[in-house]
Design a protein around this motif. Sequence first.
Motif: not given
Length: 144
Positions: A125, A127, A131-132, A135
């Motif tokens: 992904s 980056f 942080r991601e 969801k």
Amino acid sequence: MSKTTEIATGLVALGLFISAVALPGPSGVAQPVLPTRLYATSLVAADSAKKDPETGLAIDDQLTLVKGQCTACHSSKLILQSHFSRDKWIERIRWMQRTQKLWDLGDSEPAILTYLTKHYGPLESNFDGRREPLKPVKWYKLSK
């Protein structure tokens, strides 16, 4: 209240607490989360086939070399959170040598770079160091 009643009440409360924090186990049946060393040890043992239990680094032929060279000065968590290309890892090493008194890695540098790039290379992904995103949460209505 008698001592026996107090103990029984405490045990019932403990049972309710354990059932409230139960997690699904491997069979899909809820397993209580018990704050015991045995439970924590079993989690480490299950993951030790992939990760070093001491550092969390990926187990590989070069793990000892990386542990010896890298974690002598800083935590392995610094490696675990980084996902750099080979060129960026070289840049980081040169920065540590220039500013943090890292010694010359000599003949071990290519092996260390290969390990770092293999296990802690760029993520698929995009980056950007943060942080991601969380969801989406599937909400449900509580029934009365």
